[in-house]
Design a protein around this motif. Structure first.
Motif, PDB file in Angstrom:
ATOM      1  N   CYS A 181       0.467  -1.026   0.188  1.00 45.77           N
ATOM      2  CA  CYS A 181       0.268  -0.125  -0.453  1.00 45.77           C
ATOM      3  C   CYS A 181       0.638   1.016  -0.007  1.00 45.77           C
ATOM      4  O   CYS A 181       2.036   1.541   0.946  1.00 45.77           O
ATOM      5  CB  CYS A 181      -0.747   0.301   1.159  1.00 45.77           C
ATOM      6  N   TYR A 182       0.319   2.121  -0.706  1.00 46.40           N
ATOM      7  CA  TYR A 182       1.323   3.201  -1.088  1.00 46.40           C
ATOM      8  C   TYR A 182       0.524   4.608  -0.450  1.00 46.40           C
ATOM      9  O   TYR A 182      -0.644   4.492  -1.515  1.00 46.40           O
ATOM     10  CB  TYR A 182       1.664   4.002  -2.207  1.00 46.40           C
ATOM     11  N   VAL A 183       0.734   5.787   0.282  1.00 51.07           N
ATOM     12  CA  VAL A 183      -0.481   6.691   0.316  1.00 51.07           C
ATOM     13  C   VAL A 183       0.096   8.207  -0.569  1.00 51.07           C
ATOM     14  O   VAL A 183       1.604   8.228   0.397  1.00 51.07           O
ATOM     15  CB  VAL A 183      -0.572   7.204   1.749  1.00 51.07           C
ATOM     16  N   ASP A 184      -0.504   8.161  -0.700  1.00 51.71           N
ATOM     17  CA  ASP A 184      -0.104   9.980  -2.090  1.00 51.71           C
ATOM     18  C   ASP A 184       0.010  10.839  -0.809  1.00 51.71           C
ATOM     19  O   ASP A 184      -0.810  10.616   0.126  1.00 51.71           O
ATOM     20  CB  ASP A 184      -0.700   9.914  -3.335  1.00 51.71           C
ATOM     21  N   THR A 185       0.533  12.657  -1.030  1.00 53.05           N
ATOM     22  CA  THR A 185       0.497  13.478  -0.635  1.00 53.05           C
ATOM     23  C   THR A 185      -1.130  13.378  -0.612  1.00 53.05           C
ATOM     24  O   THR A 185      -1.464  14.661   0.556  1.00 53.05           O
ATOM     25  CB  THR A 185       1.153  14.567  -0.861  1.00 53.05           C
ATOM     26  N   ASP A 186      -1.921  13.689  -0.821  1.00 54.95           N
ATOM     27  CA  ASP A 186      -3.154  13.549  -0.486  1.00 54.95           C
ATOM     28  C   ASP A 186      -4.075  13.064   0.263  1.00 54.95           C
ATOM     29  O   ASP A 186      -5.297  13.008   0.605  1.00 54.95           O
ATOM     30  CB  ASP A 186      -4.068  13.931  -2.512  1.00 54.95           C
ATOM     31  N   GLY A 187      -3.237  11.761   0.596  1.00 54.91           N
ATOM     32  CA  GLY A 187      -4.102  11.192   1.394  1.00 54.91           C
ATOM     33  C   GLY A 187      -4.351   9.591   0.900  1.00 54.91           C
ATOM     34  O   GLY A 187      -5.517   8.885   1.263  1.00 54.91           O
ATOM     35  N   ARG A 188      -4.602   9.485  -0.824  1.00 55.05           N
ATOM     36  CA  ARG A 188      -5.280   8.903  -1.474  1.00 55.05           C
ATOM     37  C   ARG A 188      -4.530   7.554  -1.030  1.00 55.05           C
ATOM     38  O   ARG A 188      -3.281   7.508  -1.452  1.00 55.05           O
ATOM     39  CB  ARG A 188      -5.587   8.894  -3.072  1.00 55.05           C
ATOM     40  N   MET A 189      -4.562   6.177  -0.509  1.00 53.62           N
ATOM     41  CA  MET A 189      -4.646   4.560  -1.001  1.00 53.62           C
ATOM     42  C   MET A 189      -4.000   4.087  -1.992  1.00 53.62           C
ATOM     43  O   MET A 189      -5.151   4.182  -3.003  1.00 53.62           O
ATOM     44  CB  MET A 189      -4.719   4.152   0.188  1.00 53.62           C
ATOM     45  N   PHE A 190      -3.481   3.454  -2.622  1.00 54.12           N
ATOM     46  CA  PHE A 190      -3.340   3.184  -4.043  1.00 54.12           C
ATOM     47  C   PHE A 190      -2.409   1.960  -2.931  1.00 54.12           C
ATOM     48  O   PHE A 190      -1.709   1.362  -2.343  1.00 54.12           O
ATOM     49  CB  PHE A 190      -2.077   4.162  -5.032  1.00 54.12           C
TER      50      PHE A 190
END
Length: 101
Positions: free
Chosen positions: A75-84
């Motif tokens: 899991c990766y969370v981007d700077t906008d808080g969206r989880m990928f």
């Protein structure tokens, strides 16, 4: 597989303590004369922390149903808080690409 040298300084940072998601896929028994591709899949999803990728693969392999598959993601969370989720190993039977890592 494609391999190329890279400069290790091109990364903005690193993070310890990955969060993994494991999808355990199962399929009901296929009736005689029915194409297995026409039978749907169900899944259970688990989050793994406090382990490395080798331990996550071992856990997924040990917990995959006898007639089933697993898909392992980090899991990766981007700077906008969206989880990928980035697929690391296994197969997603609902995708048409049949990729297996």
């Amino acid at each position: 597989m494609q391999v190329r040298p890279v400069d290790e300084r091109d990364a903005s940072g690193e993070q310890d303590g990955a969060v993994f998601r494991v999808f355990l896929w199962s399929q009901p028994p296929v009736p005689a004369g029915v194409n297995p591709a026409r039978i749907g899949w169900s899944n259970s999803v688990y989050e793994l922390t406090g382990c490395d990728v080798h331990e996550a693969i071992e856990w997924a392999s040990c917990h995959t149903p006898a007639v089933g598959l697993y898909t392992l993601y980090v899991c990766y969370v981007d700077t906008d808080g969206r989880m990928f989720m980035i697929r690391l190993a296994g197969t997603d039977p609902t995708r048409g690409d049949e990729w297996s890592g």
